[in-house]
Scaffold this active site. Structure first.
Site, PDB file in Angstrom:
ATOM      1  N   CYS A 274      -4.723   2.355  -3.786  1.00 50.66           N
ATOM      2  CA  CYS A 274      -3.504   2.885  -3.151  1.00 50.66           C
ATOM      3  C   CYS A 274      -2.336   1.920  -3.323  1.00 50.66           C
ATOM      4  CB  CYS A 274      -3.738   3.180  -1.668  1.00 50.66           C
ATOM      5  SG  CYS A 274      -4.947   4.474  -1.364  1.00 50.66           S
TER       6      CYS A 274
ATOM      7  N   ASP B  55       2.930  -4.032   8.093  1.00 49.62           N
ATOM      8  CA  ASP B  55       1.646  -3.363   7.883  1.00 49.62           C
ATOM      9  C   ASP B  55       0.562  -4.410   8.113  1.00 49.62           C
ATOM     10  OD1 ASP B  55      -0.719  -2.357   6.882  1.00 49.62           O
ATOM     11  OD2 ASP B  55       0.098  -1.705   4.963  1.00 49.62           O
TER      12      ASP B  55
ATOM     13  N   HIS C 114       0.867  -1.185   0.000  1.00 50.62           N
ATOM     14  CA  HIS C 114       0.000   0.000   0.000  1.00 50.62           C
ATOM     15  C   HIS C 114       0.900   1.231   0.000  1.00 50.62           C
ATOM     16  CE1 HIS C 114      -2.825   2.973   1.688  1.00 50.62           C
ATOM     17  NE2 HIS C 114      -3.813   2.151   1.393  1.00 50.62           N
TER      18      HIS C 114
ATOM     19  N   GLN D 125      -4.578  -5.223   7.010  1.00 45.35           N
ATOM     20  CA  GLN D 125      -5.481  -6.189   6.383  1.00 45.35           C
ATOM     21  C   GLN D 125      -5.441  -7.562   7.037  1.00 45.35           C
ATOM     22  OE1 GLN D 125      -7.700  -5.428   4.180  1.00 45.35           O
ATOM     23  NE2 GLN D 125      -7.021  -3.366   3.660  1.00 45.35           N
TER      24      GLN D 125
ATOM     25  N   LYS E  31     -10.899  -0.916  10.234  1.00 49.77           N
ATOM     26  CA  LYS E  31     -11.000  -2.124   9.419  1.00 49.77           C
ATOM     27  C   LYS E  31     -11.397  -3.345  10.245  1.00 49.77           C
ATOM     28  CE  LYS E  31      -7.561  -0.466   6.085  1.00 49.77           C
ATOM     29  NZ  LYS E  31      -8.458  -0.118   4.965  1.00 49.77           N
TER      30      LYS E  31
END
Length: 406
Positions: free
Chosen positions: A361, A198, A121, A201, A224
């Site tokens: 993104c 990261d 991302h 997700q 999220k």
């Protein structure tokens, strides 16, 4: 795991959009919020809204207890060793920027390397571009396999003794690829580098154990994972955080302020300048309670089943390209032949189906895929196979419409 009961807890799902029952397939962008989280925010603002830490009055004490209680919930949720390792931020983007500003710029020099992947991302690309530009270090990319996965052999070849930081997404927001973080962490550490993950997700969808992964930094976003917008978390190993200077300065994070010099509070508060995101943190705590009551393993199994079913149904459509590996997280990114993704999303919206269209993104990944944009359907604990059937039926209509009209 009773999906009907779960769906009952999400008020927003019980509405019609453009004359159709809402089918929300955009949870990779943001998840919907259960009633428990909404009511927690309502209770905070109605009953104990106050600033935290310094007040001795009852409202201030209750707000502080709620805020710091949420920090402890996050600590347990990702199995960090200490609350000192849990920093509240505005979200994953802010968390990654914090590492790039406070850690990378202080530790990189000319000749050093930062290693990332093509699937990142933008929030896990641009901060490192700026960090190497400021320090004279070099940015390198781990290549992707044809199916959008990472080979550990390629990781070993890319990460060298000059590598100081490896930054990687746990789960790709486009491909659904689940990266081997634990193995990548060992390769990074064997070469004297730290690994920054990261987790935007992955955290909503699977059990996270930062100690087992042995990651040095881990970033996540509340919105999220059924929590409020505007709040996230940076986890960092205590020894690393203790040696980092804050990226922001002001109230809350200080110990003493003199005319010419100031000193900072201990962890984690030295990284939380200004009035924190109190309601957001408390709401995140409520979201964690909600997810843990259902069970992350149950959620993960449900989403894995949905992804497999979606891939099976997509194979029944002609003229559809699906991107990413067979084994994936709960999302499917695709294109219809000769139909722009934004047109696909617009037609689906007319059927009450919400998907995401664009570059997500992830422009370097779009270039690697040799496309300018894609459509993406992403699933969460409240989605069903029946909703996937509606998506596939609507895609067939979309394909027929553009074939016949154009």
């Amino acid at each position: 795991m009773n999906i009907t009961d779960i769906r009952e807890q999400f008020p927003i799902l019980h509405q019609q959009v453009n004359g159709h029952d809402l089918v929300y397939l955009d949870s990779a962008a943001t998840s919907q919020k259960p009633r428990a989280v909404i009511e927690t925010l309502d209770k905070y603002y109605n009953q104990y809204n106050s600033n935290v830490h310094r007040g001795v009055h009852t409202l201030g004490t209750r707000a502080t207890d709620g805020y710091e209680g949420a920090r402890e919930k996050v600590r347990k949720f990702i199995n960090a060793k200490s609350m000192a390792e849990i920093i509240f931020t505005k979200g994953t983007t802010t968390s990654l920027n914090m590492v790039a500003l406070s850690y990378a710029r202080a530790n990189l020099k000319p000749g050093d390397e930062v290693v990332i992947t093509y699937m990142e991302h933008h929030a896990n690309i641009i901060p490192w571009q700026q960090a190497v530009k400021a320090t004279g270090a070099t940015l390198k990319y781990i290549p992707l396999q044809e199916d959008g996965t990472i080979s550990l052999e390629d990781v070993r070849e890319t990460v060298t003794s000059n590598t100081k930081i490896v930054a990687v997404s746990h789960v790709s927001n486009v491909l659904g690829t689940v990266n081997p973080i634990k193995e990548m962490a060992k390769i990074a550490h064997d070469n004297g580098a730290v690994i920054v993950v990261d987790g935007a997700q992955s955290t909503p969808h699977m059990k996270i154990d930062v100690q087992d992964l042995d990651c040095d930094f881990f970033a996540l976003s509340s919105h999220k994972m059924c929590g409020p917008t505007g709040v996230g978390v940076l986890y960092g190993k205590k020894a690393l955080l203790e040696n980092m200077e804050p990226a922001e300065f002001g109230g809350e994070m200080i110990d003493f302020v003199g005319l010419y010099e100031s000193t900072w509070k201990e962890l984690p508060w030295k990284f939380e300048a200004g009035t924190p995101i109190i309601a957001g943190a408390i709401g995140l705590g409520a979201a964690i309670d909600f997810l843990e009551e259902i069970g992350l393993d149950e959620i993960s199994r449900h989403e894995h089943k949905l992804a497999a079913y979606a891939l099976e149904r997509f194979r029944q459509l002609d003229g559809v390209t699906v991107y990413g590996p067979e084994e994936r997280a709960g999302l499917v990114t695709f294109n219809l032949d000769d139909v722009h993704p934004h047109d696909v999303a617009t037609v689906l919206d007319a059927e009450g189906i919400a998907v995401r269209a664009g570059h997500h993104c992830a422009q370097p990944l779009m270039k690697w895929l040799d496309v300018t944009a894609t459509a993406r359907a992403s699933f969460y604990l409240y989605n069903t196979e029946e909703e996937i059937d509606k998506l596939v039926e609507a895609l067939q209509k979309t394909k027929e419409y553009f074939t016949n009209v154009f």
